[in-house]
Structures are given as structure tokens and as C-alpha cells.
Write a protein that holds these residues in place. Structure first.
Motif, mmCIF file in Angstrom:
data_model
loop_
_atom_site.group_PDB
_atom_site.id
_atom_site.type_symbol
_atom_site.label_atom_id
_atom_site.label_comp_id
_atom_site.label_asym_id
_atom_site.label_seq_id
_atom_site.Cartn_x
_atom_site.Cartn_y
_atom_site.Cartn_z
ATOM 1 N N ARG A 68 0.830 -1.210 0.000
ATOM 2 C CA ARG A 68 0.000 0.000 0.000
ATOM 3 C C ARG A 68 0.864 1.261 0.000
ATOM 4 O O ARG A 68 0.546 2.241 -0.678
ATOM 5 N N LEU A 69 1.950 1.247 0.750
ATOM 6 C CA LEU A 69 2.857 2.397 0.752
ATOM 7 C C LEU A 69 3.598 2.500 -0.580
ATOM 8 O O LEU A 69 3.784 3.600 -1.108
ATOM 9 N N ALA A 70 4.018 1.356 -1.123
ATOM 10 C CA ALA A 70 4.712 1.371 -2.413
ATOM 11 C C ALA A 70 3.802 1.901 -3.515
ATOM 12 O O ALA A 70 4.273 2.557 -4.456
ATOM 13 N N ASN A 71 2.504 1.617 -3.406
ATOM 14 C CA ASN A 71 1.550 2.132 -4.403
ATOM 15 C C ASN A 71 1.501 3.657 -4.413
ATOM 16 O O ASN A 71 1.071 4.269 -5.388
ATOM 17 N N ARG A 72 1.952 4.285 -3.324
ATOM 18 C CA ARG A 72 2.011 5.743 -3.230
ATOM 19 C C ARG A 72 3.357 6.286 -3.713
ATOM 20 O O ARG A 72 3.607 7.486 -3.613
ATOM 21 N N GLY A 73 4.231 5.407 -4.211
ATOM 22 C CA GLY A 73 5.537 5.839 -4.691
ATOM 23 C C GLY A 73 6.584 5.932 -3.603
ATOM 24 O O GLY A 73 7.633 6.548 -3.798
ATOM 25 N N ILE A 74 6.321 5.318 -2.454
ATOM 26 C CA ILE A 74 7.235 5.383 -1.306
ATOM 27 C C ILE A 74 8.194 4.198 -1.342
ATOM 28 O O ILE A 74 7.778 3.061 -1.583
ATOM 29 N N ALA A 75 9.467 4.467 -1.089
ATOM 30 C CA ALA A 75 10.476 3.406 -1.034
ATOM 31 C C ALA A 75 10.392 2.716 0.326
ATOM 32 O O ALA A 75 10.844 3.257 1.342
ATOM 33 N N VAL A 76 9.792 1.539 0.354
ATOM 34 C CA VAL A 76 9.551 0.804 1.589
ATOM 35 C C VAL A 76 10.638 -0.243 1.790
ATOM 36 O O VAL A 76 11.008 -0.965 0.855
ATOM 37 N N HIS A 77 11.152 -0.332 3.014
ATOM 38 C CA HIS A 77 12.056 -1.414 3.393
ATOM 39 C C HIS A 77 11.431 -2.157 4.569
ATOM 40 O O HIS A 77 10.807 -1.546 5.446
ATOM 41 N N TYR A 78 11.605 -3.470 4.577
ATOM 42 C CA TYR A 78 11.124 -4.286 5.689
ATOM 43 C C TYR A 78 12.240 -4.498 6.708
ATOM 44 O O TYR A 78 13.421 -4.521 6.362
ATOM 45 N N LEU A 79 11.833 -4.681 7.959
ATOM 46 C CA LEU A 79 12.788 -4.918 9.035
ATOM 47 C C LEU A 79 12.239 -5.988 9.965
ATOM 48 O O LEU A 79 11.079 -5.921 10.382
ATOM 49 N N LEU A 80 13.066 -6.971 10.291
ATOM 50 C CA LEU A 80 12.679 -8.034 11.205
ATOM 51 C C LEU A 80 13.914 -8.617 11.865
ATOM 52 O O LEU A 80 15.048 -8.325 11.455
ATOM 53 N N ARG A 81 13.678 -9.434 12.875
ATOM 54 C CA ARG A 81 14.810 -10.012 13.603
ATOM 55 C C ARG A 81 15.526 -11.075 12.791
ATOM 56 O O ARG A 81 16.730 -11.245 12.899
ATOM 57 N N GLY A 82 14.777 -11.835 11.997
ATOM 58 C CA GLY A 82 15.364 -12.962 11.283
ATOM 59 C C GLY A 82 15.280 -14.233 12.101
ATOM 60 O O GLY A 82 16.241 -15.000 12.185
ATOM 61 N N TYR A 83 14.106 -14.437 12.715
ATOM 62 C CA TYR A 83 13.911 -15.595 13.594
ATOM 63 C C TYR A 83 14.197 -16.896 12.851
ATOM 64 O O TYR A 83 13.743 -17.103 11.737
ATOM 65 N N GLY A 84 14.950 -17.769 13.509
ATOM 66 C CA GLY A 84 15.293 -19.062 12.914
ATOM 67 C C GLY A 84 16.576 -19.050 12.129
ATOM 68 O O GLY A 84 17.077 -20.108 11.727
ATOM 69 N N GLY A 85 17.138 -17.872 11.887
ATOM 70 C CA GLY A 85 18.396 -17.761 11.141
ATOM 71 C C GLY A 85 19.584 -17.609 12.074
ATOM 72 O O GLY A 85 19.450 -17.210 13.222
ATOM 73 N N THR A 86 20.751 -17.890 11.540
ATOM 74 C CA THR A 86 21.974 -17.813 12.349
ATOM 75 C C THR A 86 22.610 -16.428 12.328
ATOM 76 O O THR A 86 23.379 -16.091 13.236
ATOM 77 N N LEU A 87 22.305 -15.626 11.316
ATOM 78 C CA LEU A 87 22.922 -14.307 11.195
ATOM 79 C C LEU A 87 22.164 -13.289 12.034
ATOM 80 O O LEU A 87 20.936 -13.322 12.118
ATOM 81 N N LYS A 88 22.894 -12.378 12.648
ATOM 82 C CA LYS A 88 22.295 -11.400 13.550
ATOM 83 C C LYS A 88 22.105 -10.035 12.912
ATOM 84 O O LYS A 88 21.327 -9.219 13.386
ATOM 85 N N GLY A 89 22.862 -9.724 11.849
ATOM 86 C CA GLY A 89 22.738 -8.453 11.171
ATOM 87 C C GLY A 89 23.396 -7.310 11.951
ATOM 88 O O GLY A 89 24.111 -7.563 12.922
ATOM 89 N N PRO A 90 23.136 -6.079 11.490
ATOM 90 C CA PRO A 90 22.239 -5.691 10.414
ATOM 91 C C PRO A 90 22.723 -6.208 9.053
ATOM 92 O O PRO A 90 23.912 -6.121 8.732
ATOM 93 N N LEU A 91 21.787 -6.723 8.295
ATOM 94 C CA LEU A 91 22.120 -7.337 7.012
ATOM 95 C C LEU A 91 20.936 -7.203 6.066
ATOM 96 O O LEU A 91 19.798 -7.513 6.437
ATOM 97 N N ARG A 92 21.219 -6.729 4.855
ATOM 98 C CA ARG A 92 20.176 -6.718 3.833
ATOM 99 C C ARG A 92 20.079 -8.116 3.233
ATOM 100 O O ARG A 92 21.078 -8.697 2.798
ATOM 101 N N VAL A 93 18.891 -8.656 3.206
ATOM 102 C CA VAL A 93 18.678 -10.033 2.771
ATOM 103 C C VAL A 93 18.735 -10.115 1.251
ATOM 104 O O VAL A 93 18.095 -9.330 0.549
ATOM 105 N N ASP A 94 19.492 -11.074 0.757
ATOM 106 C CA ASP A 94 19.595 -11.333 -0.674
ATOM 107 C C ASP A 94 19.143 -12.775 -0.918
ATOM 108 O O ASP A 94 19.866 -13.716 -0.597
ATOM 109 N N PRO A 95 17.941 -12.982 -1.484
ATOM 110 C CA PRO A 95 17.449 -14.340 -1.696
ATOM 111 C C PRO A 95 18.345 -15.190 -2.589
ATOM 112 O O PRO A 95 18.289 -16.426 -2.532
#
Length: 329
Positions: A68-95
Motif C-alpha cells: 500500500r505504501l509502495a503504491n504511493r511511490g514510497i520506497a519501503v524497506h522491511y525490518l525483522l529479527r530474522g527468527y530461525g536464522g543464524t545471522l544477527k545483522g544488520p544485514l540486507r537479505v539477498d534471496p
């Protein structure tokens, strides 16, 4: 982790009573932590959180709000802990580089749509996102994390599960009292029919937005066909019900613990069971990213999306935040 069965039972029983002292310690520790002040980001921060341990639809809600925010032309980034992963970050996720063992399954789902960051330190993750060009940050979980100030917090509630037995961890599923979580939220988002009476446990003045999970377009192609469903999510019954409601014939099903890491042996067994039933193996997007790559082509993903009863309500909550963001003409 698979939630204990007594977490759902409103009647209680002996075990929750025995665990009550430990719950009091847990609640006190959470309340003490939440008294800390956090970093105020220079961009709007929206949190999709909950009061319980386990799934409630937070990731699906975060995806919807991000869109919904992106539909307004806003650059949205998501942020989460990364539950279940071994890396603690901060890290941009690359699939293309990271897997669920490194960053967790939710992070991969979010990163498939737009930039996503994992960070045990949410403030550090938010700083990294802002430096990378984020104009708004949508958090998947984090209502009980005080390190980052929120501009809009939404209390996500699964209508089928509600608040379980209403007790604090470990006697029940609550991370904190419902009243405490609600006090930091602008509104509650109740997903699905209120089978557990969750709305009655919320403060009278808290707006309650209603929504439902609806299957994606692939569900129509599977309607009328036999499927073998498997998943490792917090509420597998919700996934199985979604398939049935979409018209699929549930020939078999298998539920694993939340965030279960499927291995080659698991997949060989599951695919063999589907073949024996002459059924199409299906799973969720969250589970799909935890399947070994060699087996993914043999499994069909059934996606879900959030459908709001009154979309204007969520848009009205987002509008003041969106107006703060300069969008290029």
C-alpha cells in the motif's frame, strides 16, 4: 517449536497454575525492558506485531502494508529479527545468496517483494535501511522491542486462536498482558472470524480492523483437485482450512513444528505419500523457502493475501505517515 496444547485451553488445568510464578517473572522482565527509550528514525516506522508467541498473520499484514505504501511511490524497506536464522545483522537479505538457515523464512518472503533487513538490534537495522534509501520502514514483529520508536503499531490477532488461554509465557502464549500490548497499538487487526472471543479481551477504545486471508490465484487452478498439504507454521489448521475453502480436495495432510527445517529425507517421504494418494503436494510460501532446492520443482505453493473488510480504515491510518514523505513528481 510446537506450542503446548494447554496454551489453547481456556479452562486452564494444573500445569498453567504451576507455571504462574515463572509467568510473573517473564511479564516483569518484559515490562522492565519496555520502559527503555528507543531510537527515533527520520522516516515513518510501522510495526505489525502481536501479543502472543507464534504466528498471527504478521508477515502477511506487513506485505500488504508495504504494498500500500509502495503504491504511493514510497520506497519501503522491511525490518525483522530474522527468527530461525543464524545471522544477527544488520544485514540486507539477498534471496540469491541467503537461505532460511541464515536469515529465517519470513525474511526471504519479504525480500522477494522489496528490500528487507534482518537485525537483532532493530535500531541498527533501521539505521542501515535509512542509509540505503528507505523512506518508510515496515516491521514484521517487534511490538515488544523498545530499541526503535514506532509511528504506527498494529496489534495483529488471529481470530481462530485469539490470545490462547490468556496466560503469560510459559503458562500460556502471551508475551505480555493484552492490555499492555494494546496500549502501545493504534489499532488491532483481527484476521478471520473471531472464534476465540479476542475482541472482547481488547480495550473498548481500541479500533478493531477486520480482515481475512484469501488464497492466491493458483488456488483456482487447484480447485476440485486432490492435494496433499504439508506445512511447518504456527497454525497449520488455518492453512488446511484455506485449501478446503478454496475448493481443493484434501487427500492428506502433515503438520510440522513452526519453522521446521525440511531435509532431503523429509521431502522424499512427503512426496512419496503424495504420490501414493495420487495427490498434488502443496505447501505455503513460508515453508517453500525451507525446502531443499532440489525438491522445490515438485511442490506447488499456495499463497495467501490479506483482504480487508473496510480498506479505507487501514488507508486512513497510513495517510498521515505517507504525507510526511516527499515523493518525487
Amino acid at each position: 517449536m510446537r506450542a503446548p496444547g494447554f496454551w489453547r485451553e481456556s479452562g486452564g488445568g494444573l500445569l498453567p497454575l504451576l507455571l504462574t510464578p515463572a509467568s510473573a517473572v517473564y511479564a516483569a522482565a518484559t515490562a522492565r525492558r519496555m520502559r527503555r527509550s528507543g531510537w527515533r528514525a527520520p522516516v515513518p516506522v510501522i510495526c505489525c506485531g502481536n501479543a502472543t508467541a507464534g504466528g498471527s498473520g504478521k508477515t502477511t499484514a506487513a506485505l500488504d502494508i508495504g504494498q500500500r505504501l509502495a503504491n504511493r511511490g514510497i520506497a519501503v524497506h522491511y525490518l525483522l529479527r530474522g527468527y530461525g536464522g543464524t545471522l544477527k545483522g544488520p544485514l540486507r537479505v539477498d534471496p540469491a545468496v541467503h537461505d532460511s538457515m541464515a536469515v529465517g523464512d519470513e525474511a526471504l518472503l519479504l525480500a522477494a517483494e522489496r528490500p528487507a533487513w534482518i537485525s537483532a538490534d532493530r535500531a541498527a537495522g533501521a539505521r542501515a535501511a535509512v542509509e540505503a534509501g528507505a523512506q518508510a520502514i515496515v516491521m514484521d514483529d517487534g511490538l515488544q522491542n523498545p530499541t526503535l520508536e514506532k509511528d504506527l503499531s498494529l496489534l495483529i490477532v488471529d481470530g481462530g486462536y485469539g490470545f490462547g488461554n490468556g496466560r503469560i509465557i510459559p503458562a500460556g502464549p502471551l508475551r505480555e498482558p493484552v492490555s499492555a500490548a494494546a496500549a502501545r497499538s493504534r489499532a488491532a487487526v483481527l484476521i478471520g472470524p473471531d472464534e476465540a472471543g479476542a475482541a472482547a479481551m481488547l480495550p473498548p477504545g481500541l479500533p478493531v480492523l477486520r480482515a481475512a486471508l484469501k488464497p492466491g490465484p493458483e488456488a483456482e487452478l487447484l480447485s476440485g483437485q486432490p492435494v496433499f498439504a504439508f506445512c511447518g507454521i504456527a497454525n497449520p489448521l488455518k492453512f488446511f482450512a484455506t485449501l478446503t475453502e478454496a475448493g481443493m480436495v484434501l487427500a492428506g495432510r502433515e503438520a510440522f513444528a513452526d519453522h521446521y527445517p525440511f531435509d532431503d529425507g523429509d521431502m522424499r517421504d512427503l512426496l512419496a505419500e503424495a504420490e501414493a494418494l495420487r495427490a498434488i503436494p502443496v505447501t505455503t510460501r513460508k515453508d517453500y523457502v525451507r525446502i531443499p532446492p532440489a525438491f522445490r520443482s515438485r511442490v506447488t505453493v499456495v499463497t495467501v493475501r490479506l483482504e480487508w473488510s473496510e480498506p479505507a480504515q487501514i488507508e486512513a491510518l497510513l495517510e498521515p505517515l505517507a504525507q510526511r514523505i516527499p515523493v518525487p513528481a
